[in-house]
Design a protein around this motif. Structure first.
Motif, mmCIF file in Angstrom:
data_model
loop_
_atom_site.group_PDB
_atom_site.id
_atom_site.type_symbol
_atom_site.label_atom_id
_atom_site.label_comp_id
_atom_site.label_asym_id
_atom_site.label_seq_id
_atom_site.Cartn_x
_atom_site.Cartn_y
_atom_site.Cartn_z
ATOM 1 N N ASP A 9 0.824 -1.214 0.000
ATOM 2 C CA ASP A 9 0.000 0.000 0.000
ATOM 3 C C ASP A 9 0.858 1.263 0.000
ATOM 4 O O ASP A 9 0.439 2.297 -0.517
ATOM 5 C CB ASP A 9 -0.943 0.019 1.205
ATOM 6 N N SER A 13 -0.572 4.139 -2.282
ATOM 7 C CA SER A 13 -1.261 5.290 -1.683
ATOM 8 C C SER A 13 -0.391 6.113 -0.746
ATOM 9 O O SER A 13 -0.841 7.124 -0.228
ATOM 10 C CB SER A 13 -2.489 4.799 -0.918
ATOM 11 N N ARG A 93 -1.850 -6.598 -0.603
ATOM 12 C CA ARG A 93 -2.984 -5.680 -0.720
ATOM 13 C C ARG A 93 -3.762 -5.695 0.592
ATOM 14 O O ARG A 93 -4.653 -6.514 0.795
ATOM 15 C CB ARG A 93 -3.900 -6.087 -1.866
ATOM 16 N N ASN A 94 -3.425 -4.776 1.485
ATOM 17 C CA ASN A 94 -4.038 -4.789 2.807
ATOM 18 C C ASN A 94 -5.542 -4.561 2.776
ATOM 19 O O ASN A 94 -6.273 -5.132 3.579
ATOM 20 C CB ASN A 94 -3.357 -3.773 3.734
ATOM 21 N N GLU A 95 -6.029 -3.733 1.848
ATOM 22 C CA GLU A 95 -7.467 -3.469 1.782
ATOM 23 C C GLU A 95 -8.253 -4.753 1.525
ATOM 24 O O GLU A 95 -9.377 -4.910 1.986
ATOM 25 C CB GLU A 95 -7.752 -2.444 0.683
ATOM 26 N N TYR A 148 -8.478 0.940 -6.217
ATOM 27 C CA TYR A 148 -7.358 0.372 -5.465
ATOM 28 C C TYR A 148 -6.748 -0.782 -6.249
ATOM 29 O O TYR A 148 -5.535 -0.843 -6.456
ATOM 30 C CB TYR A 148 -7.915 -0.095 -4.121
#
Length: 170
Positions: A9, A13, A93-95, A148
């Motif tokens: 991330d 971001s 991908r933490n989300e 994302y």
């Protein structure tokens, strides 16, 4: 297979990456797929404003080469021959709580028909094009994905394409 990059991330971001306790594990196959004119297959995800390489996840009981051939057949309509390893990109991908290894290969088209896009791909307005690898890189560098997922895809596939170009021009 050579690890080309680990994406988190922080790369997408600017949010400082912190490793989660649990991730869903996913392995995927990707192809830099050449046609008879030396152009590569590139998928345009029109609705989400980005391009991507063909490929996708390995299903239960499948080997990586089988998954890649299946995904290329679905997304490009092409029967392919895998020629060589390119490298792997690791993603956290933490989300999505997802740890993904995208293993990429050089491949060539041996038979071409029409793509068989899934409903989700049709809804996202997938289309297929074949372009020189340098043009594919330029298109992806101009991409401005909203999602994302799209941001991860573009960064991952740019890493793969730039490595492919480096190898073929050596």
């Amino acid at each position: 297979m050579k690890l080309l990059k680990t994406i988190t991330d922080d790369d997408i971001s600017g949010v400082k990456f912190r490793k989660l306790d649990e991730y869903k594990e996913r392995t995927a196959g990707r192809a830099v797929l050449f046609n008879e004119m030396g152009e590569i297959a590139l998928l345009n995800v029109q609705k989400e404003k980005y391009h991507k390489l063909p490929g996708g996840g390995v299903e239960a009981g499948e080997e990586i080469d089988e998954a890649l051939k299946r995904e290329c057949k679905e997304e490009t309509g092409c029967k392919i021959e895998i020629e060589a390893e390119l490298g792997v990109v690791e993603e956290y991908r933490n989300e999505f709580k997802l740890h993904q290894l995208s293993k990429c290969y050089f491949a060539r088209v041996i038979e071409r028909k029409e793509p068989n896009f899934t409903k989700r791909e049709k809804d996202r307005k997938f289309s297929l094009m074949f372009v020189p690898i340098e043009e594919a890189i330029k298109l992806m560098e101009l991409d401005k994905p909203d999602s994302y997922e799209g941001k991860y895809v573009v960064l991952r596939d740019l890493v793969l394409l730039k490595e492919a170009l480096r190898i073929i021009t050596e």
